[in-house]
Design a protein around this motif. Structure first.
Motif, PDB file in Angstrom:
ATOM      1  N   SER A  79       0.769  -0.857  -0.312  1.00 47.37           N
ATOM      2  CA  SER A  79      -0.167  -0.008  -0.107  1.00 47.37           C
ATOM      3  C   SER A  79       0.933   1.340   0.209  1.00 47.37           C
ATOM      4  O   SER A  79       2.181   1.235   0.949  1.00 47.37           O
ATOM      5  N   CYS A  80       0.042   2.043  -0.614  1.00 42.85           N
ATOM      6  CA  CYS A  80       1.277   3.520  -0.586  1.00 42.85           C
ATOM      7  C   CYS A  80       0.568   4.663  -0.341  1.00 42.85           C
ATOM      8  O   CYS A  80      -0.781   5.086  -1.547  1.00 42.85           O
ATOM      9  N   ALA A  81       0.310   4.774   0.920  1.00 43.67           N
ATOM     10  CA  ALA A  81      -0.660   6.320   0.774  1.00 43.67           C
ATOM     11  C   ALA A  81       0.025   7.933   1.009  1.00 43.67           C
ATOM     12  O   ALA A  81       0.987   7.719   1.291  1.00 43.67           O
ATOM     13  N   ALA A  82      -0.899   8.199  -0.057  1.00 45.33           N
ATOM     14  CA  ALA A  82      -0.922   9.609   0.063  1.00 45.33           C
ATOM     15  C   ALA A  82      -1.277  10.689   0.136  1.00 45.33           C
ATOM     16  O   ALA A  82      -2.332  10.674   1.206  1.00 45.33           O
TER      17      ALA A  82
ATOM     18  N   ARG B 287      -4.340   8.496 -13.984  1.00 44.33           N
ATOM     19  CA  ARG B 287      -5.339   9.356 -13.376  1.00 44.33           C
ATOM     20  C   ARG B 287      -6.969   8.600 -13.908  1.00 44.33           C
ATOM     21  O   ARG B 287      -7.930   8.704 -12.687  1.00 44.33           O
ATOM     22  N   GLY B 288      -6.776   7.955 -15.014  1.00 42.41           N
ATOM     23  CA  GLY B 288      -8.010   7.528 -15.980  1.00 42.41           C
ATOM     24  C   GLY B 288      -8.023   6.069 -15.246  1.00 42.41           C
ATOM     25  O   GLY B 288      -9.295   5.286 -15.318  1.00 42.41           O
TER      26      GLY B 288
ATOM     27  N   SER C 162      -3.398  -1.071  -8.436  1.00 48.09           N
ATOM     28  CA  SER C 162      -4.828  -0.484  -8.367  1.00 48.09           C
ATOM     29  C   SER C 162      -4.826   0.960  -7.771  1.00 48.09           C
ATOM     30  O   SER C 162      -3.901   0.948  -6.385  1.00 48.09           O
ATOM     31  N   ARG C 163      -5.824   1.768  -8.030  1.00 48.54           N
ATOM     32  CA  ARG C 163      -6.104   3.343  -6.860  1.00 48.54           C
ATOM     33  C   ARG C 163      -7.379   3.297  -6.127  1.00 48.54           C
ATOM     34  O   ARG C 163      -8.302   2.598  -6.708  1.00 48.54           O
ATOM     35  N   ASP C 164      -7.354   3.853  -5.249  1.00 50.40           N
ATOM     36  CA  ASP C 164      -8.540   4.086  -3.953  1.00 50.40           C
ATOM     37  C   ASP C 164      -8.563   5.630  -3.622  1.00 50.40           C
ATOM     38  O   ASP C 164      -7.348   6.016  -3.075  1.00 50.40           O
ATOM     39  N   ASN C 165      -9.077   6.371  -4.877  1.00 51.50           N
ATOM     40  CA  ASN C 165      -9.168   7.828  -4.529  1.00 51.50           C
ATOM     41  C   ASN C 165      -9.724   8.442  -3.482  1.00 51.50           C
ATOM     42  O   ASN C 165      -9.320   9.300  -3.144  1.00 51.50           O
ATOM     43  N   ALA C 166     -11.187   7.753  -2.856  1.00 45.69           N
ATOM     44  CA  ALA C 166     -11.061   8.446  -1.936  1.00 45.69           C
ATOM     45  C   ALA C 166     -10.178   8.289  -0.921  1.00 45.69           C
ATOM     46  O   ALA C 166     -10.272   8.579   0.445  1.00 45.69           O
ATOM     47  N   LYS C 167      -9.571   6.964  -0.427  1.00 47.36           N
ATOM     48  CA  LYS C 167      -8.285   6.566   0.510  1.00 47.36           C
ATOM     49  C   LYS C 167      -6.836   7.109   0.322  1.00 47.36           C
ATOM     50  O   LYS C 167      -6.376   7.139   0.691  1.00 47.36           O
ATOM     51  N   ASN C 168      -6.767   8.396  -1.017  1.00 48.97           N
ATOM     52  CA  ASN C 168      -5.778   8.664  -1.155  1.00 48.97           C
ATOM     53  C   ASN C 168      -4.404   7.846  -1.716  1.00 48.97           C
ATOM     54  O   ASN C 168      -3.735   7.879  -0.710  1.00 48.97           O
TER      55      ASN C 168
END
Length: 115
Positions: free
Chosen positions: A21-24, A53-54, A70-76
């Motif tokens: 995981s990578c938290a931004a 981004r897409g 994968s990415r979760d934009n709500a969780k950054n």
């Protein structure tokens, strides 16, 4: 400015799985392309997987079919699911954020695949 913190590395046996995981923080996460890179001892840092981004993804040939970004934009947060791990996957894995000419790196997390 973006701060990136990786987690999830460790020691795993060949054939096993890990999820990185990578938290931004610090900027608008959804506007950045995100990637995972790795660097093994004595080798250059290489791209493992990237997600735009897409949500478009691309992978290094050596990990296709085994790793999923994968990415979760709500969780950054961006993830790297790694399955069927091999000893040659052993490396320090780095998270990367990129937008235009700006680029940021995390501190890295060690992944070791060994009996």
């Amino acid at each position: 400015q973006v701060q990136l913190v990786e987690s999830g590395g460790g020691l795993v046996q060949p054939g096993g799985s890990l999820r990185l995981s990578c938290a931004a923080s610090g900027s608008i996460f959804s506007t950045y392309a995100m990637g995972w890179y790795r660097q093994a001892p004595g080798k250059q840092r290489e791209l493992v997987a990237r997600i735009s981004r897409g949500g478009s993804t691309n992978y290094a040939t050596s990990v296709k079919g085994r790793f999923t970004i994968s990415r979760d934009n709500a969780k950054n947060t961006v993830y790297l699911q790694m399955n069927s791990l091999k000893p040659e996957d052993t490396a320090v894995y780095y998270c990367n954020a990129q937008k235009n000419i700006a680029e940021y790196w995390g501190q890295g997390t060690q992944v070791t695949v060994s009996l």
